[in-house]
Design an enzyme around this catalytic site. Structure first.
Site, PDB file in Angstrom:
ATOM      1  N   CYS A 113       0.748  -1.137  -0.058  1.00  0.00           N
ATOM      2  CA  CYS A 113       0.018   0.144   0.130  1.00  0.00           C
ATOM      3  C   CYS A 113       0.902   1.249   0.001  1.00  0.00           C
ATOM      4  O   CYS A 113       0.327   2.354  -0.368  1.00  0.00           O
ATOM      5  CB  CYS A 113      -1.004  -0.142   1.191  1.00  0.00           C
ATOM      6  SG  CYS A 113      -2.199  -1.546   0.938  1.00  0.00           S
ATOM      7  N   HIS A 250      -3.210   7.429   2.434  1.00  0.00           N
ATOM      8  CA  HIS A 250      -3.570   6.163   1.830  1.00  0.00           C
ATOM      9  C   HIS A 250      -5.152   5.924   2.331  1.00  0.00           C
ATOM     10  O   HIS A 250      -5.398   6.093   3.542  1.00  0.00           O
ATOM     11  CB  HIS A 250      -2.625   5.221   2.364  1.00  0.00           C
ATOM     12  CG  HIS A 250      -3.299   3.737   2.147  1.00  0.00           C
ATOM     13  ND1 HIS A 250      -3.631   3.164   0.701  1.00  0.00           N
ATOM     14  CD2 HIS A 250      -3.280   2.431   2.998  1.00  0.00           C
ATOM     15  CE1 HIS A 250      -3.912   2.117   0.906  1.00  0.00           C
ATOM     16  NE2 HIS A 250      -3.821   1.521   1.901  1.00  0.00           N
ATOM     17  N   ASN A 280      -9.801  -0.018  -0.175  1.00  0.00           N
ATOM     18  CA  ASN A 280      -8.437   0.036  -0.247  1.00  0.00           C
ATOM     19  C   ASN A 280      -7.984  -0.469  -1.425  1.00  0.00           C
ATOM     20  O   ASN A 280      -7.856  -1.673  -1.820  1.00  0.00           O
ATOM     21  CB  ASN A 280      -8.078  -0.811   0.873  1.00  0.00           C
ATOM     22  CG  ASN A 280      -6.401  -0.709   1.020  1.00  0.00           C
ATOM     23  OD1 ASN A 280      -5.709  -0.409   0.318  1.00  0.00           O
ATOM     24  ND2 ASN A 280      -5.949  -1.116   2.221  1.00  0.00           N
TER      25      ASN A 280
END
Ligand code: ACO
Length: 323
Positions: A113, A250, A280
């Site tokens: 990520c 994020h 996500n």
């Protein structure tokens, strides 16, 4: 001094939208649980003909159009992904080919990520080192392909997509008034591997594997790791959190985003949130959020912007830039 200035942004999302209600019947869950614990309402899921390369290519083309540039002007492609089309060659090289580009060089970078934050930091170093003049930095993922669709603790959290930015070498004065990347801070710590990993790979099982996560454990570390690198980037850049115009975190979980902004003293009105619509998307999440805020006119030339991410590894990092 040379600064890496953002010239264009672009995104690509799969056609198919999967709403929380669509999970009812797939796993034991509810729209209410997902919204309350994560802030996610829907995510895009790639169809068979949509891949990390095709989404990355589309985002790259959109960024080129946004910058008013031709691919002939690009000399570097860095693709952040943990879901490449093939184990090798690098999907970045496939995107280079799809764009009709036979000059320059392209490679993949894998930091889960945090991938986009790592990739933009890497491209900045190539530009400031004089090895590239214009770089396409892409985050593209198809996490739906590595999810265990019987595991309700992970399958509801992720989505697919891609975002891209074009960085260009421009001359700055070496002050915080310069446009472009002003400061970066990267960290990793492999002792946390078991909390978030994929249980397969070419050198171990010979399979692709599935994502495994101890969500509560990741959550416990996320806010302090995020705030540490953000404070580091602000210190290096010589500005305070109060001077930020936009915080682009994020997009893993709305509760993590809110807690990080609160701890850093950032006004919620300055926080860009897309997790409700994208879930996500790993390395694609920051450029997707960034491009949305640029596209709707929130982020304007001269604004001070802070990007951050945290993910598998653990890896985490932050980038301070003036738009
Ligand atoms: N639907 C309904 N119930 C569920 C679901 C679901 N989809 N998933 C879990 N539950 C249950 C659990 O089984 C548990 O039940 P129990 O109490 O009977 O045991 C209960 O809900 C609470 O579970 P927790 O895991 O404690 O829930 P939590 O509030 O921690 O939320 C979540 C879980 C959303 C995963 C959260 O911990 C989180 O966001 N963690 C961080 C994830 C993250 O940030 N990842 C970033 C990096 S990702 C990357 O790098 C690829």
């Amino acid at each position: 001094m040379i600064r890496s200035v953002v010239r264009g942004v672009g995104t690509a999302l799969p056609r198919r939208v999967m709403k929380n209600a669509d999970f009812e019947g797939v796993v034991e869950t509810s729209d209410e649980w997902i919204v309350q614990r994560t802030g996610i309402r829907e995510r895009h899921i790639a169809s068979d003909d949509e891949t990390t390369a095709s989404l990355g290519e589309a985002a790259a083309r959109a960024a080129l159009a946004n910058a008013g540039m031709d691919v002939a002007e690009i000399d570097l492609i860095v693709l952040a992904t943990s879901t490449p089309n093939n184990t090798f060659p690098a999907t970045a090289v496939e995107i280079q080919n799809r764009l009709g580009m036979t000059h320059g060089f392209a490679f993949d970078l894998q930091a889960v990520c945090s991938g986009f934050v790592y990739a933009i930091t890497t491209a900045d170093l190539y530009i400031r080192g004089g090895l590239a003049k214009r770089a396409l930095v892409i985050g593209s993922e198809t996490f739906s392909r590595i999810l265990d669709w019987t595991d309700r603790t992970t399958c509801v959290l992720f989505g697919d997509g891609a975002g891209a930015v074009i960085l260009e070498a421009q001359t700055g004065e070496g002050t915080t008034a310069d446009r472009g990347i002003l400061a970066t801070s990267l960290r990793s710590d492999g002792s946390h591997k078991e909390k978030l990993y994929v249980d397969g790979g070419p050198s171990t099982t010979g399979t692709v594997g599935h994502l495994r996560m101890e969500g509560r454990e990741v959550f416990k570390h996320a806010v302090s790791m995020i705030t540490d690198v953000v404070e580091d980037a602000l210190r290096i850049g010589g500005i305070s959190a109060g001077q930020l115009d936009w915080f682009v975190p994020h997009q893993a979980n709305k509760r993590i985003i809110d807690a990080s902004a609160r701890k850093l003293g950032i006004d919620p009105a300055k926080v860009v949130v897309t997790v409700d619509r994208h879930g996500n998307t790993s390395a694609a999440s920051v450029p997707l959020a960034l491009a949305e805020a640029v596209g709707d006119g929130r982020i304007k030339a001269g604004d001070m912007v802070l990007l951050e991410a945290m993910g598998g590894g653990f890896t985490w990092g932050a980038v301070l830039l003036r738009w």
